[in-house]
Design a protein around this motif. Structure first.
Motif, PDB file in Angstrom:
ATOM      1  N   ALA A 442      53.356  29.190 -31.190  1.00 26.73           N
ATOM      2  CA  ALA A 442      53.367  28.289 -30.035  1.00 26.73           C
ATOM      3  C   ALA A 442      54.726  27.649 -29.803  1.00 26.73           C
ATOM      4  CB  ALA A 442      52.309  27.195 -30.221  1.00 26.73           C
ATOM      5  N   LEU A 443      55.694  27.905 -30.667  1.00 30.92           N
ATOM      6  CA  LEU A 443      56.981  27.223 -30.546  1.00 30.92           C
ATOM      7  C   LEU A 443      57.774  27.694 -29.331  1.00 30.92           C
ATOM      8  CD1 LEU A 443      58.125  27.063 -34.293  1.00 30.92           C
ATOM      9  CD2 LEU A 443      56.819  25.411 -32.937  1.00 30.92           C
ATOM     10  N   GLY A 444      57.431  28.855 -28.800  1.00 29.77           N
ATOM     11  CA  GLY A 444      58.120  29.321 -27.595  1.00 29.77           C
ATOM     12  C   GLY A 444      57.830  28.467 -26.382  1.00 29.77           C
ATOM     13  N   SER A 445      56.795  27.619 -26.453  1.00 28.52           N
ATOM     14  CA  SER A 445      56.452  26.753 -25.325  1.00 28.52           C
ATOM     15  C   SER A 445      57.187  25.425 -25.364  1.00 28.52           C
ATOM     16  CB  SER A 445      54.939  26.496 -25.311  1.00 28.52           C
ATOM     17  OG  SER A 445      54.529  25.833 -26.497  1.00 28.52           O
ATOM     18  N   LEU A 446      58.041  25.192 -26.352  1.00 29.87           N
ATOM     19  CA  LEU A 446      58.800  23.955 -26.418  1.00 29.87           C
ATOM     20  C   LEU A 446      59.725  23.823 -25.206  1.00 29.87           C
ATOM     21  CD1 LEU A 446      59.811  24.000 -30.206  1.00 29.87           C
ATOM     22  CD2 LEU A 446      58.372  22.267 -29.099  1.00 29.87           C
ATOM     23  N   PRO A 447      59.967  22.601 -24.763  1.00 30.93           N
ATOM     24  CA  PRO A 447      60.923  22.427 -23.657  1.00 30.93           C
ATOM     25  C   PRO A 447      62.288  22.992 -24.041  1.00 30.93           C
ATOM     26  CG  PRO A 447      59.698  20.415 -24.036  1.00 30.93           C
ATOM     27  CD  PRO A 447      59.358  21.330 -25.171  1.00 30.93           C
ATOM     28  N   PRO A 448      63.027  23.517 -23.068  1.00 34.00           N
ATOM     29  CA  PRO A 448      64.343  24.091 -23.394  1.00 34.00           C
ATOM     30  C   PRO A 448      65.341  23.014 -23.812  1.00 34.00           C
ATOM     31  CG  PRO A 448      64.009  24.036 -21.026  1.00 34.00           C
ATOM     32  CD  PRO A 448      62.708  23.637 -21.639  1.00 34.00           C
ATOM     33  N   VAL A 449      66.287  23.432 -24.620  1.00 30.14           N
ATOM     34  CA  VAL A 449      67.384  22.558 -25.032  1.00 30.14           C
ATOM     35  C   VAL A 449      68.670  23.110 -24.438  1.00 30.14           C
ATOM     36  CG1 VAL A 449      66.271  21.778 -27.153  1.00 30.14           C
ATOM     37  CG2 VAL A 449      67.650  23.861 -27.185  1.00 30.14           C
ATOM     38  N   GLU A 450      69.742  22.343 -24.573  1.00 22.85           N
ATOM     39  CA  GLU A 450      71.038  22.767 -24.048  1.00 22.85           C
ATOM     40  C   GLU A 450      71.870  23.341 -25.193  1.00 22.85           C
ATOM     41  OE1 GLU A 450      72.982  19.731 -21.832  1.00 22.85           O
ATOM     42  OE2 GLU A 450      71.155  19.062 -20.853  1.00 22.85           O
ATOM     43  N   ALA A 496      71.495  20.754 -28.006  1.00 20.85           N
ATOM     44  CA  ALA A 496      71.499  19.369 -27.543  1.00 20.85           C
ATOM     45  C   ALA A 496      70.247  19.112 -26.712  1.00 20.85           C
ATOM     46  CB  ALA A 496      72.756  19.098 -26.721  1.00 20.85           C
ATOM     47  N   GLY A 497      69.779  17.867 -26.740  1.00 18.15           N
ATOM     48  CA  GLY A 497      68.583  17.522 -25.986  1.00 18.15           C
ATOM     49  C   GLY A 497      67.296  17.733 -26.759  1.00 18.15           C
ATOM     50  N   THR A 498      67.372  17.774 -28.105  1.00 18.91           N
ATOM     51  CA  THR A 498      66.153  17.954 -28.905  1.00 18.91           C
ATOM     52  C   THR A 498      65.229  16.747 -28.805  1.00 18.91           C
ATOM     53  OG1 THR A 498      67.413  17.179 -30.830  1.00 18.91           O
ATOM     54  CG2 THR A 498      67.205  19.560 -30.535  1.00 18.91           C
ATOM     55  N   TRP A 499      65.705  15.627 -28.219  1.00 19.89           N
ATOM     56  CA  TRP A 499      64.833  14.473 -28.023  1.00 19.89           C
ATOM     57  C   TRP A 499      63.640  14.821 -27.139  1.00 19.89           C
ATOM     58  CZ3 TRP A 499      64.052  12.951 -23.022  1.00 19.89           C
ATOM     59  CH2 TRP A 499      64.974  13.398 -22.083  1.00 19.89           C
ATOM     60  N   ARG A 500      63.792  15.873 -26.319  1.00 18.38           N
ATOM     61  CA  ARG A 500      62.690  16.285 -25.439  1.00 18.38           C
ATOM     62  C   ARG A 500      61.484  16.762 -26.254  1.00 18.38           C
ATOM     63  NH1 ARG A 500      66.502  20.230 -21.707  1.00 18.38           N
ATOM     64  NH2 ARG A 500      67.990  18.618 -21.006  1.00 18.38           N
ATOM     65  N   TRP A 501      61.716  17.284 -27.457  1.00 17.90           N
ATOM     66  CA  TRP A 501      60.605  17.769 -28.292  1.00 17.90           C
ATOM     67  C   TRP A 501      59.781  16.614 -28.858  1.00 17.90           C
ATOM     68  CZ3 TRP A 501      63.931  21.643 -31.640  1.00 17.90           C
ATOM     69  CH2 TRP A 501      64.365  22.690 -30.824  1.00 17.90           C
ATOM     70  N   ARG A 502      60.310  15.389 -28.760  1.00 10.19           N
ATOM     71  CA  ARG A 502      59.611  14.238 -29.329  1.00 10.19           C
ATOM     72  C   ARG A 502      58.661  13.587 -28.331  1.00 10.19           C
ATOM     73  NH1 ARG A 502      60.879   8.645 -30.944  1.00 10.19           N
ATOM     74  NH2 ARG A 502      60.016   8.323 -33.039  1.00 10.19           N
ATOM     75  N   THR A 503      58.953  13.735 -27.053  1.00 11.87           N
ATOM     76  CA  THR A 503      58.111  13.146 -26.004  1.00 11.87           C
ATOM     77  C   THR A 503      57.600  14.273 -25.121  1.00 11.87           C
ATOM     78  OG1 THR A 503      60.096  12.781 -24.650  1.00 11.87           O
ATOM     79  CG2 THR A 503      59.352  10.960 -26.033  1.00 11.87           C
ATOM     80  N   LEU A 504      56.481  14.847 -25.509  1.00 11.41           N
ATOM     81  CA  LEU A 504      55.937  16.012 -24.822  1.00 11.41           C
ATOM     82  C   LEU A 504      54.754  15.612 -23.956  1.00 11.41           C
ATOM     83  CD1 LEU A 504      55.989  18.611 -27.744  1.00 11.41           C
ATOM     84  CD2 LEU A 504      57.626  18.390 -25.869  1.00 11.41           C
ATOM     85  N   PRO A 505      54.552  16.316 -22.850  1.00  9.78           N
ATOM     86  CA  PRO A 505      53.364  16.056 -22.009  1.00  9.78           C
ATOM     87  C   PRO A 505      52.097  16.547 -22.720  1.00  9.78           C
ATOM     88  CG  PRO A 505      54.599  17.944 -21.190  1.00  9.78           C
ATOM     89  CD  PRO A 505      55.446  17.341 -22.276  1.00  9.78           C
ATOM     90  N   GLN A 506      50.938  16.170 -22.159  1.00  6.85           N
ATOM     91  CA  GLN A 506      49.668  16.494 -22.795  1.00  6.85           C
ATOM     92  C   GLN A 506      49.408  17.994 -22.855  1.00  6.85           C
ATOM     93  OE1 GLN A 506      46.552  14.311 -20.827  1.00  6.85           O
ATOM     94  NE2 GLN A 506      47.197  12.332 -21.680  1.00  6.85           N
ATOM     95  N   ASP A 507      49.920  18.755 -21.882  1.00 11.66           N
ATOM     96  CA  ASP A 507      49.650  20.191 -21.891  1.00 11.66           C
ATOM     97  C   ASP A 507      50.394  20.922 -23.005  1.00 11.66           C
ATOM     98  OD1 ASP A 507      52.097  19.674 -20.767  1.00 11.66           O
ATOM     99  OD2 ASP A 507      51.989  21.328 -19.320  1.00 11.66           O
ATOM    100  N   LEU A 508      51.305  20.246 -23.708  1.00 11.61           N
ATOM    101  CA  LEU A 508      51.995  20.838 -24.852  1.00 11.61           C
ATOM    102  C   LEU A 508      51.534  20.189 -26.156  1.00 11.61           C
ATOM    103  CD1 LEU A 508      55.671  21.204 -23.515  1.00 11.61           C
ATOM    104  CD2 LEU A 508      53.877  22.945 -23.662  1.00 11.61           C
ATOM    105  N   GLY A 509      50.263  19.802 -26.193  1.00 13.29           N
ATOM    106  CA  GLY A 509      49.728  19.153 -27.389  1.00 13.29           C
ATOM    107  C   GLY A 509      49.759  20.035 -28.618  1.00 13.29           C
ATOM    108  N   ALA A 510      49.798  21.368 -28.455  1.00 18.06           N
ATOM    109  CA  ALA A 510      49.813  22.271 -29.610  1.00 18.06           C
ATOM    110  C   ALA A 510      51.069  22.116 -30.445  1.00 18.06           C
ATOM    111  CB  ALA A 510      49.681  23.724 -29.140  1.00 18.06           C
TER     112      ALA A 510
END
Length: 714
Positions: A442-450, A496-510
């Motif tokens: 499921a890690l491929g669904s993580l938000p993209p980073v820079e 860069a931008g790994t902070w996005r992985w800390r605040t995820l929307p509900q549809d990325l609960g996995a």
């Protein structure tokens, strides 16, 4: 009796006939000639001498069979484990007393051989049976039977009498051995055959390693007989200090109740956790109401140096997560200007830190002197975790940290582009990417980073755990890499931008817990130390039962980790009261060493070990172990009648009432099973080795010579 020759007997007959003819012819031509009885005597003497010589030349071997009567033997195995010292049933004698009375009726002669056993087996003189002590911490019936089978191999063993309650707590199931046992096993059951009212701890399950201040789950299994739906309490304590307790209803007979408790370990070191049940009136024994397990509590508090290139969301997310962990002492420094930080100057000694986390640092404001200090500390053994941000000075990173990081800029290019997370083959099994509740697929669904447009060079001894995906196309560019260099570890997260992985929307609960789990795994992996000790000594168990011998095993290696067989390994055990006992481990070959330190009183012990060779110190080791009450002998009070019956039937024996064991030998004799046997031994005697035959030949020839001289013969 038999006489065998190396050559055919017919050849000996022909040679003897020729010798006789030659002898007769010789004396027919002698001077002076002899006649009558004298000639016959001389011919007989010479022929006899020649025949003896011919016989010896044929290498005769004299064989005879000697028969002797071997008396029958009966082996008696006496269980001396703690379970036989259980409290007696109401109004009856204790099992140990019943066993002593039964032993007094057994015969005391050479045809009955006695052994006592618990976890070990010992031949015991008959006179020593009076003062038996039932203190063995475990029972190994299979080992006792195997010892008898070995000791009486080839002898006239007619049977084995086993006196036990049938509760084996060590070794394999004795029924497997009974099926192929060469003599019948007669079993006499000692102990109560009827289940009595009892409450007992059947098992305690927990982790062998815990962490200071963290929650440790402890699962306690409880069984009861005769106390259905009565309430009791289970407690978990450490050295008398109660850490957790819970009240519950006792289950029905034959059913195990499972109680889960959470305890927080407040003290580091080897701790003895005791799970105990409150006592119920009318129990068969209270010695199975508690069980002790050993837990090694590690102080995992780490001192972390957090260096930020500049204030930003990546640094804020990382700092917030690290400071929320009570096991970490985070010392943050955020670059303000060249040579200065918002929090003040860096500490003078960077070696006091367990890990340095570089959040985009070194940035454009980092001065060369400070960068050199941190780089020198990293080269001297300070683990590094680098997290890329937009403020990172990639050229300074390549110049100063290229020797320690798993990946460094090779061609620096400006600009960033968004990229997805792709698990590389090396990361599919690596512990860094083993995050609970965040499956790798499921890690491929993580938000993209820079990711930087820079081309990265991966160190030859590094492993790339994750790569990037740009425009839907997977690339080989590293996103997460780790490296082990000379036992020291470093890691680099190049997005860069790994902070996005800390605040995820509900549809990325996995993958909601991936950011925190990844950071925790990276910190744990980079600060883990590889075991390259040259001297390793440890006890065979963390917890020994009361009455059990404490044993150690050790290994000694040279600088190339080749085993050393001739080292002197000395061990010092420190008791709870501070008393020290020096001991020496014995070599066991191939660099291994062993020690039996004997039985120790209950308590927590520490030990230190030092290895030397030729007066030169090779290394040292230290550790701890505990001795506590392990109530395995009392987990199931009463006798296992079914096992004792099956043991007898499968081996061809029978169950004997305990008060009739003294009559067993006579009964076996009446049945014809206890009888002597004739042992035939074949002996061979080479006649060529007998001096008497050679002496006989010389004597015959001497007599002939004397008679010839007296007859005046030449």
């Amino acid at each position: 009796m038999d006489l065998t020759l190396a050559y055919p007997p017919l050849l000996l007959v022909l040679a003897a006939a020729g010798a006789a003819a030659l002898t007769w012819w010789t004396y027919g031509r002698s001077r002076p000639r002899v006649h009558g009885p004298l000639r016959g005597l001389l011919v007989g003497l010479r022929f006899a001498a020649l025949f003896v010589v011919l016989l010896l030349l044929f290498e005769p071997i004299y064989r005879r069979v000697i028969g002797r009567e071997e008396a029958p033997l009966l082996a008696v195995l006496v269980d001396v484990s703690q379970s036989l010292s259980a409290d007696p049933d109401a109004g009856g004698p204790a099992p140990a007393d019943r066993l002593r009375r039964a032993l007094a009726t057994l015969p005391r002669d050479a045809r009955v051989r006695y052994y006592t056993f618990d976890a070990n087996v010992r031949p015991t003189p008959a006179d020593s049976l009076v003062g038996l002590r039932f203190s063995g911490p475990r029972t190994d019936i299979a080992r006792a039977l195997a010892r008898v089978e070995h000791d009486f191999e080839g002898r006239n063993l007619r049977g084995v009498l086993l006196l036990s309650d049938g509760r084996y707590t060590a070794g394999r199931n004795p029924l497997y051995l009974a099926e192929r046992f060469r003599v019948p096993v007669y079993t006499a059951v000692v102990g109560d055959s009827v289940s009595r009212r009892d409450v007992r701890v059947s098992r305690v399950v927990t982790n062998e390693v815990a962490y200071l201040g963290s929650t440790l789950p402890v699962r306690v299994g409880v069984r009861a007989t005769g106390f259905r739906e009565q309430r009791t309490t289970v407690t978990v304590s450490d050295g008398g200090r109660v850490l957790a307790s819970q009240s519950f209803m006792l289950p029905a007979d034959g059913v195990e109740a499972v109680v889960d408790l959470d305890v927080v370990m407040p003290v580091p070191g080897l701790r003895r956790l005791t799970a105990a049940l409150s006592r119920m009136g009318g129990e068969a024994t209270y010695r199975n109401n508690a069980e002790t397990v050993a837990v090694r509590v590690l102080d995992t508090r780490r001192r972390v140096l957090l260096l930020g290139a500049a204030p930003g969301p990546d640094l804020a997310a990382l700092r917030e997560h690290l400071e929320a962990d009570r096991r970490l002492e985070v010392v943050p420094f955020t670059q303000r200007a060249p040579g200065s930080f918002y929090e003040g100057p860096l500490p003078p000694a960077l070696s006091s830190f367990d890990l340095a986390v570089l959040a985009g640092w070194p940035g454009r404001a980092a001065d060369a002197a400070t960068v050199a200090r941190v780089a020198e500390a990293a080269q001297n053994g300070l683990p590094l975790l680098f997290v890329l941000t937009r403020q990172t000075d990639l050229a300074a990173l390549a110049r100063s940290f290229g020797a320690v990081l798993p990946a460094v800029p090779e061609v620096v290019r400006p600009g960033f582009a968004e990229a997805g997370f792709v698990v590389a083959p090396a990361g599919s099994t690596h512990p860094v990417l083993t995050v609970p509740n965040a499956p790798r697929e499921a890690l491929g669904s993580l938000p993209p980073v820079e990711v930087s447009e820079t081309r990265w060079r991966v160190a030859p001894d590094a492993r790339v755990l994750a790569t990037v995906r740009r425009g839907g196309v997977p690339l080989d560019d590293p996103l997460l890499a780790v490296r082990t260099r000379g036992g020291l570890r470093s890691a680099a997260l190049l997005g860069a931008g790994t902070w996005r992985w800390r605040t995820l929307p509900q549809d990325l609960g996995a993958v909601a817990g991936f950011y925190g789990g990844l950071v925790d795994n990276l910190l744990r992996w980079t600060t883990a130390q590889e075991d390259r000790r040259r001297v390793r000594v440890r006890p065979t168990r963390a917890l020994f039962g009361e009455g059990e011998a404490v044993t150690f095993v050790g290994q000694v290696y040279d600088e190339s980790l080749n085993p050393i067989e001739d080292a002197e390994v000395r061990l010092v055990i420190t008791a709870p009261n501070g008393a020290q006992t020096p001991l020496a481990l014995q070599p066991a070959g191939n660099g291994r060493y062993t020690l039996n330190a004997g039985v120790r009183p209950s308590g927590s012990y520490a030990f230190t070990a030092v290895a030397e060779r030729g007066g030169q110190r090779l290394g040292d080791d230290q550790g701890a172990f505990a001795v506590g009450a392990v109530a395995v002998e009392f987990r199931e009070p009463g006798a296992d009648v079914a096992l004792m019956r099956q043991l007898a039937l499968r081996s061809g024996g029978r169950v004997v009432p305990l008060d009739e064991v003294g009559q067993l030998r006579d009964e076996l004799a009446e049945e014809g099973r206890f009888r002597p046997r004739v042992v035939e031994t074949e002996r061979e005697t080479p006649l060529l080795q007998l001096p008497a035959l050679l002496a006989l030949a010389v004597a015959l020839l001497s007599m002939e010579w004397v008679l010839r001289k007296r007859a005046g013969m030449i």
